[in-house]
Design a protein around this motif. Structure first.
Motif, short mmCIF file in Angstrom:
data_model
loop_
_atom_site.label_atom_id
_atom_site.label_comp_id
_atom_site.label_asym_id
_atom_site.label_seq_id
_atom_site.Cartn_x
_atom_site.Cartn_y
_atom_site.Cartn_z
N LEU A 22 0.83 -1.20 0.00
CA LEU A 22 0.00 0.00 0.00
C LEU A 22 0.86 1.25 0.00
CD1 LEU A 22 -2.73 1.37 0.09
CD2 LEU A 22 -2.69 1.14 2.58
N GLY A 23 1.93 1.24 0.80
CA GLY A 23 2.83 2.39 0.81
C GLY A 23 3.40 2.66 -0.56
N LEU A 24 3.80 1.60 -1.27
CA LEU A 24 4.35 1.78 -2.61
C LEU A 24 3.29 2.30 -3.59
CD1 LEU A 24 6.51 -1.47 -2.82
CD2 LEU A 24 7.27 0.86 -2.28
N ALA A 25 2.05 1.82 -3.45
CA ALA A 25 0.97 2.32 -4.31
C ALA A 25 0.69 3.80 -4.05
CB ALA A 25 -0.30 1.50 -4.08
N GLU A 26 1.00 4.24 -2.84
CA GLU A 26 0.81 5.65 -2.47
C GLU A 26 2.06 6.49 -2.75
OE1 GLU A 26 -2.43 4.86 1.14
OE2 GLU A 26 -0.31 5.18 1.63
N ASP A 27 3.02 5.88 -3.48
CA ASP A 27 4.25 6.57 -3.90
C ASP A 27 5.21 6.87 -2.76
OD1 ASP A 27 3.63 6.60 -6.64
OD2 ASP A 27 2.48 8.45 -6.45
N ALA A 28 5.12 6.12 -1.67
CA ALA A 28 6.10 6.26 -0.60
C ALA A 28 7.43 5.66 -1.06
CB ALA A 28 5.63 5.55 0.66
N PRO A 29 8.56 6.22 -0.61
CA PRO A 29 9.84 5.57 -0.92
C PRO A 29 9.90 4.22 -0.20
CG PRO A 29 10.13 7.31 0.70
CD PRO A 29 8.71 7.41 0.21
N LEU A 30 10.75 3.33 -0.71
CA LEU A 30 10.78 1.98 -0.15
C LEU A 30 11.06 1.98 1.34
CD1 LEU A 30 10.61 -1.06 -0.61
CD2 LEU A 30 13.02 -1.04 -1.27
N ASP A 31 12.03 2.77 1.81
CA ASP A 31 12.32 2.75 3.24
C ASP A 31 11.16 3.28 4.07
OD1 ASP A 31 12.68 5.36 2.40
OD2 ASP A 31 14.66 5.60 3.33
N GLY A 32 10.47 4.29 3.57
CA GLY A 32 9.30 4.81 4.28
C GLY A 32 8.18 3.79 4.34
N ALA A 33 7.97 3.05 3.23
CA ALA A 33 6.95 2.01 3.22
C ALA A 33 7.31 0.90 4.19
CB ALA A 33 6.78 1.45 1.80
N VAL A 34 8.60 0.58 4.31
CA VAL A 34 9.02 -0.47 5.24
C VAL A 34 8.82 -0.04 6.69
CG1 VAL A 34 11.02 -1.78 6.08
CG2 VAL A 34 10.61 -1.57 3.62
N VAL A 35 9.06 1.23 6.99
CA VAL A 35 8.84 1.72 8.36
C VAL A 35 7.39 1.51 8.77
CG1 VAL A 35 8.72 3.79 9.81
CG2 VAL A 35 10.72 3.38 8.38
N ARG A 36 6.45 1.92 7.91
CA ARG A 36 5.04 1.73 8.26
C ARG A 36 4.70 0.25 8.32
NH1 ARG A 36 -0.41 4.16 5.38
NH2 ARG A 36 0.36 2.99 3.58
N ALA A 37 5.26 -0.55 7.44
CA ALA A 37 4.98 -1.98 7.45
C ALA A 37 5.44 -2.63 8.74
CB ALA A 37 5.66 -2.65 6.25
N THR A 38 6.59 -2.21 9.28
CA THR A 38 7.04 -2.78 10.55
C THR A 38 6.10 -2.39 11.69
OG1 THR A 38 8.55 -0.93 10.97
CG2 THR A 38 9.46 -2.86 9.85
N ASP A 39 5.55 -1.18 11.64
CA ASP A 39 4.60 -0.76 12.66
C ASP A 39 3.30 -1.58 12.58
OD1 ASP A 39 6.28 1.11 13.75
OD2 ASP A 39 5.33 2.84 12.76
N VAL A 40 2.83 -1.83 11.36
CA VAL A 40 1.63 -2.65 11.19
C VAL A 40 1.86 -4.06 11.71
CG1 VAL A 40 0.07 -3.68 9.48
CG2 VAL A 40 0.74 -1.28 9.28
N ALA A 41 3.02 -4.64 11.41
CA ALA A 41 3.34 -5.97 11.90
C ALA A 41 3.43 -5.98 13.42
CB ALA A 41 4.64 -6.46 11.28
N ALA A 42 3.97 -4.91 14.01
CA ALA A 42 4.07 -4.82 15.47
C ALA A 42 2.68 -4.81 16.11
CB ALA A 42 4.84 -3.57 15.87
N CYS A 43 1.75 -4.10 15.49
CA CYS A 43 0.36 -4.14 15.97
C CYS A 43 -0.20 -5.55 15.89
CB CYS A 43 -0.52 -3.20 15.14
SG CYS A 43 -0.31 -1.46 15.46
N ALA A 44 0.07 -6.22 14.79
CA ALA A 44 -0.52 -7.53 14.55
C ALA A 44 -0.06 -8.57 15.56
CB ALA A 44 -0.20 -7.99 13.13
N VAL A 45 1.22 -8.57 15.92
CA VAL A 45 1.72 -9.61 16.84
C VAL A 45 1.21 -9.41 18.26
CG1 VAL A 45 3.79 -9.98 15.47
CG2 VAL A 45 3.88 -8.42 17.42
N GLY A 46 0.67 -8.25 18.56
CA GLY A 46 0.13 -7.99 19.89
C GLY A 46 -1.30 -8.42 20.06
N ARG A 47 -1.89 -9.03 19.02
CA ARG A 47 -3.28 -9.47 19.07
C ARG A 47 -3.38 -10.89 18.55
NH1 ARG A 47 -6.12 -4.32 15.93
NH2 ARG A 47 -5.39 -2.67 17.32
N ARG A 48 -4.47 -11.55 18.89
CA ARG A 48 -4.69 -12.91 18.42
C ARG A 48 -5.21 -12.92 16.99
NH1 ARG A 48 -3.02 -17.35 21.35
NH2 ARG A 48 -4.73 -18.48 20.38
N GLY A 49 -4.86 -14.00 16.26
CA GLY A 49 -5.39 -14.19 14.92
C GLY A 49 -4.56 -13.50 13.86
#
Length: 321
Positions: A270-297
């Motif tokens: 999604l970050g890349l589709a929104e024209d974010a640079p690769l490193d910026g897209a990876v930063v947000r992706a790591t935050d999304v993954a961090a949210c995910a591991v703190g919840r079930r499913g």
């Protein structure tokens, strides 16, 4: 102006999750918790992750005409994802058997079912546009993946290749990847060129060396995910020199890592589709993954854009690798 889409071509599975004290050894029977069924599958997870963040997302895949298929169709569509290319077929919906240990780590066995019927004719019905981002993984037939990549590149569509489950890839798929996204075991198989099970593949050396070796295989860029250690991304500058960046992960307590890698890939695309640079897209992706591991499913754990914004912002987590 037309909004760029994330088009995910991939699998949809019903996750059957059981908590266990430890993974069973050869010949061992382990008692676990009652089984819990929830929506999953690498492709569907990635589409839902991008959709819950507010992206313009379409999912191409197959489910069976059964309760699991209906559950998945509902979950994907409720995330705001276009499911007009989600086909109902005469095969059981794919199933993933997931064992989760107290540290939140998982072991997974997938019965593909309907995912085996995701074929090239479905790809031919997709209308591509420049600026779109295609995401593929490997829980569907490889010829379908190859065809999707080929069609996307003809339309000047950026391709994100998540080489999971671990497998060797043909050169045209690797060369189209921008980025190739892999974890450490998937990277180990690719750089070794071995067809042995991932547990028998030698573990690669330092992450930076692994990314360099992956780039030698031909992808335009590489993202190596490292779990709690974040991710290392690599690409070449205009002069051809390799540029490596390490994005640190946010510190969280892991409850369930199921689908965290898929959350990362969906947010990255999604970050890349929104024209974010690769490193910026990876930063947000790591935050999304961090949210995910703190919840079930898997899909149930993915944050909305508002939930992601509510996370406490800390010092920059990007540095040279």
């Amino acid at each position: 102006m037309r909004t760029a889409r994330v088009v995910v071509v991939g699998s949809a599975n019903a996750d059957v999750v059981v908590d266990v004290d430890h993974r069973p050894a050869d010949g061992e029977t382990v008692l676990g918790s009652d089984a819990v069924v929830s929506p999953g599958g690498k492709g569907a997870n990635q589409a839902v992750a991008a959709g819950r963040l507010g992206g313009h997302v379409a999912f191409v895949g197959c489910v069976g005409d059964d309760a699991h298929g209906r559950m998945l169709r509902t979950s994907i569509s409720e995330a705001g994802v276009d499911v007009s290319a989600l086909r109902t077929v005469q095969a059981p919906t794919g199933t993933a058997i997931i064992l989760i240990t107290p540290d939140g780590e998982n072991s997974i066995v997938v019965a593909p079912g309907a995912n085996r019927l995701v074929d090239e004719t479905m790809i031919d019905q997709v209308t591509w546009a420049a600026g779109d981002v295609l995401v593929v993984q490997l829980e569907i037939p490889l010829p379908t993946v190859e065809h999707a990549v080929r069609r996307a590149r003809r339309a000047d569509v950026r391709v994100v290749v998540n080489a999971a489950p671990a497998a060797l890839l043909p050169a045209p798929v690797l060369e189209a990847a921008d980025p190739l996204v892999v974890n450490e075991s998937e990277a180990a198989l690719l750089v070794s060129g071995s067809t042995a099970p991932s547990t028998q593949v030698p573990v690669p050396g330092p992450a930076s060396d692994t990314v360099r070796r992956l780039l030698e295989l031909g992808p335009r860029s590489v993202v190596l995910t490292l779990g709690a250690q974040g991710a290392v991304l690599g690409r070449r500058d205009p002069a051809g020199a390799v540029v490596l960046t390490h994005v640190e992960a946010r510190e969280v307590t892991a409850i369930d890592t199921t689908g965290a890698g898929d959350a990362f890939v969906g947010a990255l695309a999604l970050g890349l589709a929104e024209d974010a640079p690769l490193d910026g897209a990876v930063v947000r992706a790591t935050d999304v993954a961090a949210c995910a591991v703190g919840r079930r499913g898997a899909q149930d754990s993915y944050p909305t854009s508002d939930e992601l914004s509510a996370m406490t912002r800390s010092a920059p987590r990007v540095r040279d690798a």
